[in-house]
Write an enzyme that holds these catalytic residues in place. Structure first.
Site, PDB file in Angstrom:
ATOM      1  N   GLY A 125      14.029  15.778   6.243  1.00 15.51           N
ATOM      2  CA  GLY A 125      13.404  15.436   4.660  1.00 15.51           C
ATOM      3  C   GLY A 125      12.380  14.498   4.699  1.00 15.51           C
ATOM      4  O   GLY A 125      11.687  14.507   5.589  1.00 15.51           O
ATOM      5  N   SER A 126      12.183  13.913   3.643  1.00 14.94           N
ATOM      6  CA  SER A 126      11.046  12.893   3.471  1.00 14.94           C
ATOM      7  C   SER A 126      11.080  11.704   4.187  1.00 14.94           C
ATOM      8  O   SER A 126      12.188  11.148   4.513  1.00 14.94           O
ATOM      9  CB  SER A 126      10.881  12.657   2.033  1.00 14.94           C
ATOM     10  OG  SER A 126      11.879  11.799   1.597  1.00 14.94           O
ATOM     11  N   THR A 127      10.091  11.118   4.590  1.00 14.07           N
ATOM     12  CA  THR A 127      10.061   9.775   5.371  1.00 14.07           C
ATOM     13  C   THR A 127      10.745   8.677   4.432  1.00 14.07           C
ATOM     14  O   THR A 127      11.680   8.212   5.058  1.00 14.07           O
ATOM     15  CB  THR A 127       8.615   9.449   5.834  1.00 14.07           C
ATOM     16  OG1 THR A 127       8.038  10.634   6.460  1.00 14.07           O
ATOM     17  CG2 THR A 127       8.590   8.237   6.609  1.00 14.07           C
ATOM     18  N   GLY A 181      14.389   9.441   4.810  1.00 16.63           N
ATOM     19  CA  GLY A 181      14.600   8.815   6.231  1.00 16.63           C
ATOM     20  C   GLY A 181      14.881   7.724   6.667  1.00 16.63           C
ATOM     21  O   GLY A 181      15.726   6.924   7.216  1.00 16.63           O
ATOM     22  N   GLU A 184      14.411  14.179  11.349  1.00 19.43           N
ATOM     23  CA  GLU A 184      13.111  14.966  11.261  1.00 19.43           C
ATOM     24  C   GLU A 184      12.447  14.714  10.031  1.00 19.43           C
ATOM     25  O   GLU A 184      13.067  15.293   9.143  1.00 19.43           O
ATOM     26  CB  GLU A 184      13.798  16.349  11.618  1.00 19.43           C
ATOM     27  CG  GLU A 184      12.904  17.313  12.232  1.00 19.43           C
ATOM     28  CD  GLU A 184      11.792  17.940  11.120  1.00 19.43           C
ATOM     29  OE1 GLU A 184      10.747  17.359  10.640  1.00 19.43           O
ATOM     30  OE2 GLU A 184      12.286  19.143  10.685  1.00 19.43           O
ATOM     31  N   CYS A 237       7.348  21.165   7.400  1.00 26.38           N
ATOM     32  CA  CYS A 237       7.209  19.750   7.657  1.00 26.38           C
ATOM     33  C   CYS A 237       5.967  19.766   8.718  1.00 26.38           C
ATOM     34  O   CYS A 237       5.163  18.973   9.072  1.00 26.38           O
ATOM     35  CB  CYS A 237       8.514  19.018   8.253  1.00 26.38           C
ATOM     36  SG  CYS A 237       9.309  20.185   9.320  1.00 26.38           S
TER      37      CYS A 237
HETATM   38  P1  NDP Z   1      14.138  14.219   0.128  1.00 29.67           P
HETATM   39  O1  NDP Z   1      14.073  13.706   1.310  1.00 29.67           O
HETATM   40  O2  NDP Z   1      14.428  13.607  -1.085  1.00 29.67           O
HETATM   41  O3  NDP Z   1      15.405  15.420   0.060  1.00 29.67           O
HETATM   42  C1  NDP Z   1      15.901  15.834   1.539  1.00 29.67           C
HETATM   43  C2  NDP Z   1      17.131  15.764   1.353  1.00 29.67           C
HETATM   44  O4  NDP Z   1      17.905  14.363   1.176  1.00 29.67           O
HETATM   45  C3  NDP Z   1      17.963  16.322   0.210  1.00 29.67           C
HETATM   46  O5  NDP Z   1      19.260  17.001   0.727  1.00 29.67           O
HETATM   47  C4  NDP Z   1      18.269  15.304  -0.980  1.00 29.67           C
HETATM   48  O6  NDP Z   1      19.130  15.393  -1.740  1.00 29.67           O
HETATM   49  C5  NDP Z   1      18.683  14.357   0.354  1.00 29.67           C
HETATM   50  N1  NDP Z   1      18.549  12.978  -0.373  1.00 29.67           N
HETATM   51  C6  NDP Z   1      17.782  12.558  -1.200  1.00 29.67           C
HETATM   52  N2  NDP Z   1      17.991  11.125  -1.451  1.00 29.67           N
HETATM   53  C7  NDP Z   1      18.876  10.645  -0.462  1.00 29.67           C
HETATM   54  C8  NDP Z   1      19.486   9.586  -0.039  1.00 29.67           C
HETATM   55  N3  NDP Z   1      18.915   8.228  -0.791  1.00 29.67           N
HETATM   56  N4  NDP Z   1      20.312   9.463   0.950  1.00 29.67           N
HETATM   57  C9  NDP Z   1      20.626  10.646   1.304  1.00 29.67           C
HETATM   58  N5  NDP Z   1      20.159  11.834   0.946  1.00 29.67           N
HETATM   59  C10 NDP Z   1      19.294  11.905   0.134  1.00 29.67           C
HETATM   60  O7  NDP Z   1      12.993  15.191  -0.021  1.00 29.67           O
HETATM   61  P2  NDP Z   1      12.306  15.855  -1.640  1.00 29.67           P
HETATM   62  O8  NDP Z   1      13.280  16.988  -1.867  1.00 29.67           O
HETATM   63  O9  NDP Z   1      12.470  14.632  -2.682  1.00 29.67           O
HETATM   64  O10 NDP Z   1      10.928  16.004  -1.286  1.00 29.67           O
HETATM   65  C11 NDP Z   1       9.815  15.178  -1.163  1.00 29.67           C
HETATM   66  C12 NDP Z   1       8.976  15.278  -0.159  1.00 29.67           C
HETATM   67  O11 NDP Z   1       9.486  15.115   0.908  1.00 29.67           O
HETATM   68  C13 NDP Z   1       8.329  16.565  -0.060  1.00 29.67           C
HETATM   69  O12 NDP Z   1       7.140  16.637  -1.116  1.00 29.67           O
HETATM   70  C14 NDP Z   1       7.874  16.523   1.220  1.00 29.67           C
HETATM   71  O13 NDP Z   1       6.694  15.944   1.280  1.00 29.67           O
HETATM   72  C15 NDP Z   1       8.895  15.869   1.989  1.00 29.67           C
HETATM   73  N6  NDP Z   1       9.955  16.652   2.568  1.00 29.67           N
HETATM   74  C16 NDP Z   1       9.889  17.020   3.950  1.00 29.67           C
HETATM   75  C17 NDP Z   1      10.756  17.847   4.370  1.00 29.67           C
HETATM   76  C18 NDP Z   1      10.671  18.255   5.909  1.00 29.67           C
HETATM   77  O14 NDP Z   1      11.119  19.108   6.292  1.00 29.67           O
HETATM   78  N7  NDP Z   1      10.346  17.109   6.764  1.00 29.67           N
HETATM   79  C19 NDP Z   1      11.678  18.831   3.558  1.00 29.67           C
HETATM   80  C20 NDP Z   1      11.658  18.391   2.218  1.00 29.67           C
HETATM   81  C21 NDP Z   1      10.844  17.343   1.806  1.00 29.67           C
HETATM   82  P3  NDP Z   1      18.899  16.040  -3.290  1.00 29.67           P
HETATM   83  O15 NDP Z   1      18.264  17.494  -3.012  1.00 29.67           O
HETATM   84  O16 NDP Z   1      20.268  16.239  -3.759  1.00 29.67           O
HETATM   85  O17 NDP Z   1      18.036  15.257  -4.009  1.00 29.67           O
END
Ligand code: NDP
Length: 520
Positions: free
Chosen positions: A277-279, A282, A299, A333
């Site tokens: 997910g997002s940095t 992470g 990742e 990503c």
């Molecule tokens: P997030 O990092 O918020 O979401 C990824 C996952 O993490 C989702 O399942 C989310 O749950 C979960 N999550 C959110 N907050 C927490 C937390 N505090 N602790 C544990 N898990 C958590 O990404 P976003 O959806 O907000 O996207 C934002 C930006 O992130 C995008 O614009 C992009 O730049 C980047 N991104 C990068 C990705 C990659 O493949 N590297 C994938 C997705 C996004 P929930 O959906 O319930 O919020």
């Protein structure tokens, strides 16, 4: 925003307006000269709609949590709605899990690990993985349609990339399940125990497969949280686990907000954490589990350079750049979101790129002709819009083809920025949308320096006829994956992961298996 500001080229074909019905494949505004002449006889050039049937998805009105092999109501009794990004219509109600549900799921996973999964003969574990892979293949259309309805990605991609690759990951790691001693020669491999996994919305099923397949092959049990906007294929996967008669509690899938994700990963019974997910999230996870001695792979995002040298086969490079940034609407990503093009060919290359962008079909993701589908959520649309506006405000030149977007749904036009400075936000920040920032360079050293001038380090692409240049440049790029004369190629046998703010650890291949093993 301006649109269709293509360069004044004498040989440019005349624009054609093409009629189409709302929501179907978009109009093609202009065609490349060679294509135009080939099609002249069959004017007007239009694609008939080729929609996949929505009925294949069998989406239920409401879903619970998958804990200990059963569907359970969430402790809160609350639900959230998941929407179709292409129509903004609700698809289903999904359980809103909480820390209490995470606790129940972890207890089930811990019990399943202790009593069943860790005691099973490795070749028996392998059989379950093969079975899951086969069921995914058998139900591939159902999965592809569900994925497209829930995420907005084109059916062509979910059908040809996401689902087959997910099945391939289970197949590949099934092969490792009874050969773990060869994965860590001379040492004794052991599973971690319970693994906590949090995945994003851009490749919902594929990220699930990247995480669950190696975890199970290595003898771990799993608690996985899908993203809130794309829970449906993970919940459908719960059905696959039941169909495969996977022992109860080996895989638990719980839907809920980010706080529930944090409750999973910080629970002391969870020995290994995997996040994509997002940095920013992470970093929160790394901070949240610091000092607990857990294994962690992250990742995170990327800002990949796709480098085109003057000797490259230009039409192939154009296709590679298009695929690099418009695949999955750029919500990738490892997307090639920075085009680095050698100055001597920049004008010609950008002109060809614009011509090709005018032929991209943006629209209904369920149409088999669609190239660019819907953006996953309104929030992501706003993020893209904000970053594009910053590009314009900072002085970069915006260009978009004249395609007409559907009236409903979250769609964004393929976008190209030229005159981009490295200091611009659009050159530094992950946009996660169909937006390409073009920068020029003169020498090989300058290309390498600019490619590495980013906080990220996930992927990169090199386009050149010279094999020696590929080796020379690839060795100096600080990116976990470097593609040469191709882009966005994935294979279960090949490791994937990043440097710097793109995270650490690898998924896929033998390296991806190591992440799920302790060895003594
Ligand atoms: P997030 O990092 O918020 O979401 C990824 C996952 O993490 C989702 O399942 C989310 O749950 C979960 N999550 C959110 N907050 C927490 C937390 N505090 N602790 C544990 N898990 C958590 O990404 P976003 O959806 O907000 O996207 C934002 C930006 O992130 C995008 O614009 C992009 O730049 C980047 N991104 C990068 C990705 C990659 O493949 N590297 C994938 C997705 C996004 P929930 O959906 O319930 O919020």
């Amino acid at each position: 925003m301006s649109s269709d500001q293509s360069p004044k080229r004498p040989e440019r074909p005349e624009k054609r307006a093409v009629a189409r019905s709302a929501g179907a494949a978009p109009a093609v505004e202009a065609t490349a000269p060679h294509v135009a002449s080939a099609l002249a006889a069959s004017s007007p050039w239009a694609y008939a709609p080729a929609p996949e049937s929505k009925e294949l998805a069998l989406i239920r009105p409401r879903y619970g949590l998958f804990i200990d092999g059963q569907e359970r109501a969430p402790a809160s009794g609350e639900v959230v709605i998941t929407f179709n990004p292409a129509t903004e219509e609700p698809l289903a109600e999904v359980a809103k899990g909480s820390a209490e549900d995470a606790d129940r799921a972890i207890s089930a996973a811990e019990r399943a690990h202790r009593k069943v999964w860790s005691r099973l003969a490795p070749r028996e574990r392998a059989k379950y993985l093969y079975r899951i892979s086969r069921i995914l293949q058998e139900r591939s259309r159902e999965f592809a349609v569900t994925e497209t309805l829930d995420s907005g990605k084109p059916i062509r991609e979910s059908r040809d990339v996401d689902v087959p690759l997910a099945a391939a990951h289970f197949w590949y790691y099934a092969g490792w399940a009874d050969k773990l001693q060869y994965a860590v020669p001379g040492r004794r491999p052991e599973s971690h125990g319970v693994v906590g996994q949090v995945i994003p919305w851009n490749f919902p099923l594929l990220m699930l497969a990247w995480k669950i397949a190696p975890a199970l092959a290595a003898g771990n049990t799993v608690v996985l949280k899908p993203a809130s906007t794309t829970p449906l294929t993970a919940l459908l996967f719960a059905d696959v686990c039941r169909q495969a008669e996977l022992p109860n509690g080996v895989v638990n899938i719980i839907t809920g907000p980010g706080e529930m994700g944090m409750a999973i990963v910080t629970d002391p019974r969870v020995a290994k954490v995997a996040f994509t997910g997002s940095t920013s999230v992470g970093i929160k996870i790394a901070q949240g589990i610091a000092g607990q001695g857990k294994a962690l792979t992250l990742e995170l995002g990327g800002k990949a350079a796709n480098i085109v040298f003057e000797d490259a086969a230009l039409d192939q490079a154009v296709e590679g750049v298009i695929n690099g940034i418009f695949f999955n609407q750029g919500e990738v990503c490892c997307a090639g979101s920075r085009l680095l093009v050698q100055e001597s060919i920049a004008e010609e290359f950008i002109a060809r790129l614009k011509e090709r962008m005018t032929t991209l079909r943006v629209g209904d993701p369920m149409d088999k002709n669609t190239d660019v589908g819907a953006i996953n959520s309104r929030a992501q649309m706003e993020t893209i819009g904000e970053l594009v506006a910053s590009g314009v405000a900072e002085g970069a030149e915006l260009w978009q083809p004249g395609c007409v977007l559907p009236e409903r749904g979250w769609f964004y036009k393929p976008t190209l920025f030229t005159n981009v400075a490295q200091s611009h936000r659009i050159a530094r920040e992950e946009i996660f949308g169909p937006v390409l920032s073009a920068i020029t360079f003169r020498t090989v050293d300058e290309a390498i320096e600019k490619a590495n001038n980013t906080a990220y380090g996930l992927s990169a692409g090199i386009w050149t006829e010279k094999g020696s240049r590929i080796l020379q440049v690839a060795a100096q790029l600080k990116a976990g994956v470097v593609w040469a004369n191709t882009f966005n190629r994935f294979d279960p046998t090949s490791p994937f992961g990043g440097y710097k703010e793109s995270g650490y650890g690898r998924e896929g291949g033998l390296q991806g298996l190591h992440a799920y093993l302790r060895s003594s």
